[in-house]
Write a protein that holds these residues in place. Structure first.
Motif, PDB file in Angstrom:
ATOM      1  N   GLY C 148       0.798  -1.219   0.000  1.00  0.00           N
ATOM      2  CA  GLY C 148       0.000   0.000   0.000  1.00  0.00           C
ATOM      3  C   GLY C 148       0.832   1.270   0.000  1.00  0.00           C
ATOM      4  N   GLY C 149       2.145   1.134  -0.155  1.00  0.00           N
ATOM      5  CA  GLY C 149       3.014   2.310  -0.238  1.00  0.00           C
ATOM      6  C   GLY C 149       2.777   3.276   0.888  1.00  0.00           C
ATOM      7  N   GLU C 150       2.625   4.560   0.524  1.00  0.00           N
ATOM      8  CA  GLU C 150       2.518   5.597   1.552  1.00  0.00           C
ATOM      9  C   GLU C 150       1.211   5.551   2.325  1.00  0.00           C
ATOM     10  OE1 GLU C 150       3.728   9.447   0.617  1.00  0.00           O
ATOM     11  OE2 GLU C 150       5.778   8.746   0.227  1.00  0.00           O
ATOM     12  N   THR C 151       0.160   4.972   1.693  1.00  0.00           N
ATOM     13  CA  THR C 151      -1.120   4.948   2.410  1.00  0.00           C
ATOM     14  C   THR C 151      -1.213   3.810   3.407  1.00  0.00           C
ATOM     15  OG1 THR C 151      -1.917   3.871   0.418  1.00  0.00           O
ATOM     16  CG2 THR C 151      -2.674   6.122   0.803  1.00  0.00           C
ATOM     17  N   GLY C 152      -0.391   2.793   3.216  1.00  0.00           N
ATOM     18  CA  GLY C 152      -0.447   1.656   4.129  1.00  0.00           C
ATOM     19  C   GLY C 152      -1.642   0.771   3.861  1.00  0.00           C
ATOM     20  N   ILE C 153      -2.045   0.043   4.877  1.00  0.00           N
ATOM     21  CA  ILE C 153      -3.177  -0.883   4.733  1.00  0.00           C
ATOM     22  C   ILE C 153      -4.243  -0.501   5.759  1.00  0.00           C
ATOM     23  CG2 ILE C 153      -3.903  -3.308   4.759  1.00  0.00           C
ATOM     24  CD1 ILE C 153      -0.869  -3.996   4.423  1.00  0.00           C
ATOM     25  N   PRO C 154      -5.359   0.009   5.311  1.00  0.00           N
ATOM     26  CA  PRO C 154      -6.415   0.380   6.258  1.00  0.00           C
ATOM     27  C   PRO C 154      -7.421  -0.756   6.434  1.00  0.00           C
ATOM     28  CG  PRO C 154      -6.891   1.303   4.117  1.00  0.00           C
ATOM     29  CD  PRO C 154      -5.671   0.434   3.956  1.00  0.00           C
ATOM     30  N   GLY C 155      -8.262  -0.623   7.445  1.00  0.00           N
ATOM     31  CA  GLY C 155      -9.405  -1.509   7.612  1.00  0.00           C
ATOM     32  C   GLY C 155      -9.077  -2.982   7.718  1.00  0.00           C
ATOM     33  N   GLY C 231       4.466  -4.955  17.495  1.00  0.00           N
ATOM     34  CA  GLY C 231       3.915  -4.518  16.213  1.00  0.00           C
ATOM     35  C   GLY C 231       2.589  -5.192  15.901  1.00  0.00           C
ATOM     36  N   VAL C 232       2.496  -6.484  16.187  1.00  0.00           N
ATOM     37  CA  VAL C 232       1.249  -7.214  15.948  1.00  0.00           C
ATOM     38  C   VAL C 232       0.134  -6.650  16.840  1.00  0.00           C
ATOM     39  CG1 VAL C 232       0.137  -9.462  16.029  1.00  0.00           C
ATOM     40  CG2 VAL C 232       2.509  -9.292  15.303  1.00  0.00           C
ATOM     41  N   LEU C 233       0.466  -6.374  18.089  1.00  0.00           N
ATOM     42  CA  LEU C 233      -0.532  -5.800  18.993  1.00  0.00           C
ATOM     43  C   LEU C 233      -1.020  -4.443  18.492  1.00  0.00           C
ATOM     44  CD1 LEU C 233       0.905  -6.674  22.528  1.00  0.00           C
ATOM     45  CD2 LEU C 233      -1.008  -7.742  21.323  1.00  0.00           C
ATOM     46  N   TYR C 234      -0.085  -3.703  17.897  1.00  0.00           N
ATOM     47  CA  TYR C 234      -0.449  -2.419  17.307  1.00  0.00           C
ATOM     48  C   TYR C 234      -1.568  -2.603  16.280  1.00  0.00           C
ATOM     49  CZ  TYR C 234       0.180   1.965  14.695  1.00  0.00           C
ATOM     50  OH  TYR C 234      -0.014   3.171  14.080  1.00  0.00           O
ATOM     51  N   VAL C 235      -1.432  -3.620  15.446  1.00  0.00           N
ATOM     52  CA  VAL C 235      -2.455  -3.881  14.432  1.00  0.00           C
ATOM     53  C   VAL C 235      -3.771  -4.311  15.087  1.00  0.00           C
ATOM     54  CG1 VAL C 235      -3.013  -5.125  12.311  1.00  0.00           C
ATOM     55  CG2 VAL C 235      -0.645  -4.590  12.853  1.00  0.00           C
ATOM     56  N   VAL C 236      -3.648  -5.078  16.187  1.00  0.00           N
ATOM     57  CA  VAL C 236      -4.856  -5.564  16.849  1.00  0.00           C
ATOM     58  C   VAL C 236      -5.731  -4.406  17.333  1.00  0.00           C
ATOM     59  CG1 VAL C 236      -5.714  -6.815  18.875  1.00  0.00           C
ATOM     60  CG2 VAL C 236      -3.877  -7.789  17.500  1.00  0.00           C
ATOM     61  N   TYR C 237      -5.117  -3.332  17.836  1.00  0.00           N
ATOM     62  CA  TYR C 237      -5.981  -2.246  18.313  1.00  0.00           C
ATOM     63  C   TYR C 237      -6.161  -1.116  17.301  1.00  0.00           C
ATOM     64  CZ  TYR C 237      -2.458   1.319  19.522  1.00  0.00           C
ATOM     65  OH  TYR C 237      -1.493   2.265  19.465  1.00  0.00           O
ATOM     66  N   GLN C 238      -5.178  -0.932  16.393  1.00  0.00           N
ATOM     67  CA  GLN C 238      -5.306   0.144  15.405  1.00  0.00           C
ATOM     68  C   GLN C 238      -6.097  -0.305  14.171  1.00  0.00           C
ATOM     69  OE1 GLN C 238      -3.792   3.331  14.737  1.00  0.00           O
ATOM     70  NE2 GLN C 238      -2.679   3.658  16.656  1.00  0.00           N
ATOM     71  N   GLN C 239      -5.988  -1.568  13.859  1.00  0.00           N
ATOM     72  CA  GLN C 239      -6.600  -2.163  12.676  1.00  0.00           C
ATOM     73  C   GLN C 239      -6.218  -1.457  11.382  1.00  0.00           C
ATOM     74  OE1 GLN C 239     -10.557  -2.416  14.375  1.00  0.00           O
ATOM     75  NE2 GLN C 239      -9.398  -3.375  16.035  1.00  0.00           N
ATOM     76  N   GLN C 240      -5.008  -0.921  11.386  1.00  0.00           N
ATOM     77  CA  GLN C 240      -4.426  -0.366  10.152  1.00  0.00           C
ATOM     78  C   GLN C 240      -2.920  -0.276  10.345  1.00  0.00           C
ATOM     79  OE1 GLN C 240      -3.154   3.104   9.786  1.00  0.00           O
ATOM     80  NE2 GLN C 240      -3.420   3.640  11.945  1.00  0.00           N
ATOM     81  N   VAL C 241      -2.195  -0.250   9.234  1.00  0.00           N
ATOM     82  CA  VAL C 241      -0.753   0.005   9.323  1.00  0.00           C
ATOM     83  C   VAL C 241      -0.360   1.055   8.300  1.00  0.00           C
ATOM     84  CG1 VAL C 241      -0.007  -2.260  10.180  1.00  0.00           C
ATOM     85  CG2 VAL C 241      -0.283  -1.913   7.728  1.00  0.00           C
ATOM     86  N   SER C 242       0.722   1.787   8.603  1.00  0.00           N
ATOM     87  CA  SER C 242       1.225   2.768   7.647  1.00  0.00           C
ATOM     88  C   SER C 242       2.749   2.756   7.724  1.00  0.00           C
ATOM     89  CB  SER C 242       0.682   4.158   7.986  1.00  0.00           C
ATOM     90  OG  SER C 242       1.264   4.601   9.187  1.00  0.00           O
TER      91      SER C 242
END
Lengths: 252, 293, 337
Positions: C148-155, C231-242
């Motif tokens: 997803g480049g600069e936008t990352g992966i949302p949702g 990092g994985v926990l970050y995804v668990v609560y943010q549900q997106q990465v950038s």
């Protein structure tokens, strides 16, 4: 072969630093169970020789045999596992650990248990550490931080760290350096007791001639990196070359 | 591919390498002498670039005006460097490397924000001086004169550094520090003074690099970090603390950037790090690096 | 003989059993666990960020403070863990498979980085970790079709059981606490003692048979694993990465938190994370000069008081204890400590 097996043999050991030859063609055979002193004026190459024996320096030429193995080029941690340990000239401990932890670490290191990131040291090692602390006489200090001990006690701890892995050969680099006459006397007694109880081979370098002649059974005299004389204390003491080159010049 | 395009690529790579060399040689000198990783190095580069953009407008677009402007900018940053060394680093030489690293990192944050406060987030682009904006024709290829100017200047700086470190007293002391750090104080060299000189030269070279490249790029926030990491890579590839290593590292990285931009535009930015990793696998201390570091 | 100033700066004497610290830690954990009952949604979110960064900072400090390895590139593993989990989950891999696999992938990357860059000295190593972190960032940027480049992966979807406010919070807190506890165990293990020994006196450590290189490699891999888990926990609560997760400043933050909280204490960096993020959230609202403030604060901290917040508390307690001890001695009852 029957009575005196060689614990350590050195053949033609040489180390150069650029044009300067610090250790020059040294031959030496240390028998099992003997106390060998390496003496010589400052800059004679004693510390370099020790560093070569412990793998802290690489030899330019020559060979070192430990038991039946050639140990040239082995790193210090490997030599420790071959049963050769060292007490350093300057106190070389882990200052912010407790006295007990210092010795436990040494035991763990040599038994190759330190990569076990899931296991604690274990009772057997903890007990062994206490025994060693008792042997060198600083058991009462076991829970103190090593860095705040008195100088004499730090030297004893240094010795305990070197003894902990039950080495076959113990190298002592100026064990009484910086000690008061009283501390020196105590540590000579301690060394004799340890040697008797553990039946070690000890190689030490030392400036204090009272210590040397009080402890050593064999003496190697090093001058300008070369072996000047080698033999029993009485022989060495009466050797005219040694007297003129070294002993005569140093009346303490 | 025609020979002309190839030549063009090589020269463009070398001109990138020229800037990288100027900046990285300063960093490698500071590291070699003081054993400090200076994160502020990129900030000095950025300051140099901004200062040039301002001062150059005061001159005509004349070659001498440009030279005057970039010398002035670099000299100003040199003073900043001296202040940083005096006020911050001096207090930390006896401490852990980590503290020095953190302090220079903190300074980098401060300079970044101050730059943003003073000059805003818009980029500025000083013009290329008129006499350097032309092109030189080599056979069938035309090459921007500015490229040649950069390469020439880098060679000049290399020569100056060589004279300084081989023929001048304090320069020799600097090299002695790089050779044997422990020995230095015992042979009666004023180490504090030496550190100030090394740091000042480092700041000067970083700023010089920034000032020189300013007409070629758009000067804006963030250029401090990219040059910082690039000059780290150059120094690491060449061998930390080694000026000759910086030359080789800069040429390799410059060429990797120039060819990367053409043939793997996607991965151009990553290319230099691949080069770094490969060099390190083969030679852990860089191409000309020494055991001790 | 003076104790080595540099090491006493970071490490207070180790106490084998210190019940008071355990009590404080457990109490803090209980208070944190009650968070979702009293906090607003936005505060809960801030709290989650603090918890995840606390784990990240504690793991980073395992290298920087405890092992003496100056890693300025821990974001690589934090970001790699996050991206791996995100990519696995968006490509239909079951939650738990991704949850377990991602930290191990991060550890694998850490092993590669360590094997390559630990062959040199400490300072060289610091530069190399920086280079690797930049490499990771550029690769992520270049593979935009995938990342997803600069936008990352949302949702990113996570299982319903974990997406409720309360469940999500308690899950992240529990995993972080267990991971921190496990890392503490490692610190106290034989391996942990060897690491401390190497930091304090590498020559001595080698002389007692410790091979420095492999110990450092293993330390780096373990830290990489825990950073990956953060990092994985970050995804668990943010549900997106950038891509900012891989950014260089993200590498600097845990180091900064460690210094702020105190590198000598195991949970110092966790406290640092709470202080830093709290200030960032509240002070950062009022001023755009946040980086300037951070820079100035770090500079002052490094020059004036490098032991950090928890180190300061410990010093204060030590001072009080010594005063009390002195009084007892005067009363004639006290024995030497």
């Amino acid at each position: 072969m029957i009575e005196t097996t060689a614990a350590l043999t050195v053949n033609g050991l040489t180390r150069r630093f650029g044009a300067f030859t610090a250790v020059d063609q040294v031959d030496m055979t240390v028998s099992e169970g003997e106390i060998r002193a390496v003496i010589g004026p400052n800059g004679a190459g004693k510390t370099t020789l020790f560093n070569l024996l412990t793998g802290n320096l690489r030899a330019t030429a020559g060979e070192i045999h430990l038991g039946g193995n050639t140990i040239n080029g082995k790193r210090p941690h490997e030599l420790a596992q071959h049963g050769l340990t060292r007490a350093f000239q300057t106190t070389n401990i882990f200052p912010s650990m407790t006295v007990h932890e210092n010795v436990v670490t040494a035991l763990l290191g040599v038994s190759r248990r330190t990569l076990r990131f899931w296991a604690l040291a274990g009772e057997r090692i903890e007990k062994r550490a206490d025994e060693v602390l008792d042997l060198v006489g600083i058991y009462e200090q076991r829970n103190r931080q090593a860095g705040i001990l008195a100088h004499g006690d730090q030297r004893a701890l240094e010795l305990a760290i070197a003894l902990a892995p039950s080495p076959k050969i113990l190298l002592l680099d100026e064990p009484t350096a910086g000690m008061s006459p009283y501390e020196t006397q105590r540590s000579v007694e301690l060394l004799r007791k340890i040697w008797r109880e553990l039946k070690l081979t000890i190689i030490l370098s030392e400036h204090d001639m009272d210590v040397v002649f009080g402890l050593a059974q064999q003496i190697t005299v090093l001058v300008s990196g070369r072996v000047l004389a080698d033999g029993a204390p009485t022989q060495v003491r009466s050797n005219p070359e040694v007297i003129s080159a070294y002993l005569g010049g140093e009346d303490a | 591919m025609s020979g002309g395009i190839l030549l063009m690529q090589v020269l463009s790579g070398l001109s990138l390498g020229a800037i990288l060399f100027i900046v990285a040689s300063g960093m490698t000198l500071v590291f070699g002498t003081m054993r400090v990783i200076n994160m502020t190095h990129g900030s000095f580069y950025m300051l140099g670039a901004y200062l040039l953009a301002i001062t150059f407008n005061k001159f005509d677009q004349h070659l001498f005006g440009f030279i005057g402007a970039f010398l002035l900018s670099a000299a100003a940053v040199l003073l900043v460097g001296v202040v940083v060394e005096f006020v911050v680093l001096r207090r930390l030489y006896s401490g852990e490397h980590l503290l020095q690293l953190l302090a220079t990192w903190a300074l980098m944050l401060i300079f970044e924000q101050l730059t943003l406060d003073v000059w805003g987030s818009a980029t500025v682009s000083p013009p290329t001086p008129a006499s350097l904006s032309g092109a030189v024709t080599l056979g069938s290829t035309t090459i921007p004169a500015f490229y040649l100017f950069l390469i020439l200047l880098a060679a000049l700086i290399y020569f100056a550094l060589w004279v300084f470190t081989n023929r001048m007293g304090i320069g020799r002391s600097l090299m002695a520090a790089v050779e044997d750090h422990e020995l230095l104080a015992t042979i009666g060299v004023n180490v504090r003074q030496l550190y100030t000189v090394a740091f000042a030269i480092g700041a000067f070279l970083a700023a010089l690099g920034g000032a020189l490249i300013a007409p070629e790029v758009s000067v804006g926030p963030g250029i401090d970090l990219s040059i910082l990491v690039e000059s780290f890579v150059v120094a690491v590839v060449g061998g930390l603390g080694n000026v000759n290593g910086a030359v080789i590292g800069a040429i390799i990285i410059g060429l990797a950037q120039s060819f990367g931009a053409t043939y793997i535009p996607n991965m151009a930015e990553a290319a230099i790090y691949f080069v770094m990793v490969i060099v390190l696998i083969i030679r852990p201390r860089g191409l000309l690096g020494r055991e001790e570091f | 003989m003076q104790p080595d100033v540099r090491t006493t700066l970071v490490t207070p004497p180790r106490r084998t059993r210190n019940i008071s610290i355990v009590v404080v830690a457990v109490a803090a954990l209980i208070v944190l666990a009650l968070g979702p009952l009293v906090l607003s949604a936005s505060l809960q979110f801030l709290m989650l960020t603090m918890i995840v960064y606390a784990l990240f900072a504690v793991a980073t400090n395992f290298l920087v403070g405890f092992s003496g390895l100056l890693s300025f590139g821990q974001a690589v593993f934090f970001g790699f863990g996050a991206y791996t989990a995100a990519l696995l989950w968006t490509h239909g891999v079951p939650f738990w498979v991704g949850f377990i696999a991602a930290p191990f992938m991060a550890a694998l990357v850490a092993a590669f980085v360590a094997v390559v860059s630990l062959r040199t000295s400490r300072l060289y190593f610091a530069l190399l970790t920086l280079g690797f972190s930049q490499l990771a960032y550029e690769i992520c940027d270049a593979l935009y079709n995938f990342t997803g480049g600069e936008t990352g992966i949302p949702g990113i979807n996570i299982p319903n059981a974990l997406s409720g406010n309360m469940a999500n919070f308690e899950f992240v807190l529990l995993v972080a606490a267990v991971a921190a506890l496990a890392l503490y165990w490692v610190r106290r293990s034989s391996f942990g003692m060897a690491l401390q020994a190497i930091r304090e006196n590498p020559t001595r450590a080698e002389a007692v048979g410790i091979h420095i290189y492999w110990h450092h490699v293993l330390a780096y891999v373990i830290a990489g694993l825990v950073c990956g888990l953060a990092g994985v926990l970050y995804v668990v609560y943010q549900q997106q990465v950038s891509p900012s997760l891989l950014d260089w400043t993200t590498s600097g933050e845990p180091v900064l938190m460690a210094v702020l909280g105190g590198m000598g204490m195991y949970l110092g960096p966790a406290v640092g994370s709470f202080i830093y993020l709290f200030l960032q959230n509240y002070v950062g609202q009022f001023t755009v000069q946040w980086p300037l403030l951070v820079g100035a604060a770090v500079l002052i901290l490094v020059i004036v008081y490098p032991r950090g917040f928890v180190g300061g508390l410990a010093d204060a307690f030590g001072w009080i204890r010594r005063r009390l001890g002195a009084r007892e001695m005067v009363a004639g009852e006290g024995s030497s400590p």
